[in-house]
Design a protein around this motif. Sequence first.
Motif, PDB file in Angstrom:
ATOM      1  N   ASN A  88      16.866  13.422  41.329  1.00 30.88           N
ATOM      2  CA  ASN A  88      17.678  14.013  42.390  1.00 30.88           C
ATOM      3  C   ASN A  88      18.920  13.186  42.738  1.00 30.88           C
ATOM      4  O   ASN A  88      19.511  13.382  43.790  1.00 30.88           O
ATOM      5  CB  ASN A  88      16.823  14.224  43.647  1.00 30.88           C
ATOM      6  CG  ASN A  88      16.353  12.916  44.265  1.00 30.88           C
ATOM      7  OD1 ASN A  88      16.142  11.929  43.573  1.00 30.88           O
ATOM      8  ND2 ASN A  88      16.164  12.915  45.571  1.00 30.88           N
ATOM      9  N   ASP A  89      19.337  12.292  41.862  1.00 34.34           N
ATOM     10  CA  ASP A  89      20.545  11.494  42.093  1.00 34.34           C
ATOM     11  C   ASP A  89      21.777  12.391  41.937  1.00 34.34           C
ATOM     12  O   ASP A  89      22.021  12.921  40.852  1.00 34.34           O
ATOM     13  CB  ASP A  89      20.591  10.344  41.083  1.00 34.34           C
ATOM     14  CG  ASP A  89      21.781   9.412  41.280  1.00 34.34           C
ATOM     15  OD1 ASP A  89      22.785   9.818  41.908  1.00 34.34           O
ATOM     16  OD2 ASP A  89      21.712   8.275  40.803  1.00 34.34           O
ATOM     17  N   PRO A  90      22.569  12.581  42.990  1.00 34.36           N
ATOM     18  CA  PRO A  90      23.723  13.473  42.890  1.00 34.36           C
ATOM     19  C   PRO A  90      24.816  12.947  41.950  1.00 34.36           C
ATOM     20  O   PRO A  90      25.616  13.721  41.439  1.00 34.36           O
ATOM     21  CB  PRO A  90      24.246  13.572  44.322  1.00 34.36           C
ATOM     22  CG  PRO A  90      23.741  12.348  45.003  1.00 34.36           C
ATOM     23  CD  PRO A  90      22.454  11.983  44.330  1.00 34.36           C
ATOM     24  N   ASN A  91      24.843  11.642  41.694  1.00 35.07           N
ATOM     25  CA  ASN A  91      25.862  11.060  40.809  1.00 35.07           C
ATOM     26  C   ASN A  91      25.431  11.027  39.349  1.00 35.07           C
ATOM     27  O   ASN A  91      26.279  10.969  38.461  1.00 35.07           O
ATOM     28  CB  ASN A  91      26.211   9.642  41.261  1.00 35.07           C
ATOM     29  CG  ASN A  91      26.823   9.625  42.642  1.00 35.07           C
ATOM     30  OD1 ASN A  91      27.645  10.475  42.973  1.00 35.07           O
ATOM     31  ND2 ASN A  91      26.404   8.686  43.458  1.00 35.07           N
ATOM     32  N   GLN A  92      24.127  11.024  39.091  1.00 33.11           N
ATOM     33  CA  GLN A  92      23.632  10.979  37.713  1.00 33.11           C
ATOM     34  C   GLN A  92      22.244  11.617  37.668  1.00 33.11           C
ATOM     35  O   GLN A  92      21.230  10.934  37.605  1.00 33.11           O
ATOM     36  CB  GLN A  92      23.576   9.540  37.196  1.00 33.11           C
ATOM     37  CG  GLN A  92      23.297   9.452  35.728  1.00 33.11           C
ATOM     38  CD  GLN A  92      23.451   8.042  35.192  1.00 33.11           C
ATOM     39  OE1 GLN A  92      23.834   7.116  35.895  1.00 33.11           O
ATOM     40  NE2 GLN A  92      23.146   7.869  33.922  1.00 33.11           N
ATOM     41  N   ALA A  93      22.231  12.937  37.689  1.00 28.49           N
ATOM     42  CA  ALA A  93      20.967  13.672  37.719  1.00 28.49           C
ATOM     43  C   ALA A  93      20.217  13.596  36.394  1.00 28.49           C
ATOM     44  O   ALA A  93      18.993  13.670  36.370  1.00 28.49           O
ATOM     45  CB  ALA A  93      21.211  15.127  38.091  1.00 28.49           C
TER      46      ALA A  93
END
Length: 102
Positions: free
Chosen positions: A78-83
């Motif tokens: 769920n990382d918005p910068n590196q999904a």
Amino acid sequence: TLIDLGEVKEGDMPIAAFEFKNTGKSPLMVRKLSAACSCIEVTSNKVLQPGESGEIKLRFNSRGRIGEFEKDAELICNDPNQAVTSLQIKGTVVREGAAEGN
């Protein structure tokens, strides 16, 4: 995102461990782990709280696989910068005794 396992004896099951850390302010959730080959088993922490570290482990089953290999796995979180993160392992599977020059 690449670990070279070097020479691996056929039948061995080496593990490549990729370390990662949640540098965000919210829990980091691993949504999916998948490998491009059934010869790879992928395991990881499912949730990391802010500031926590963890590992993604790729266990390679070398049975019946002689020669050079390059295998991929994919982590979706769920990382918005590196999904999506791609992980790779590579090396060479040798027959028992071949690594010692026999």
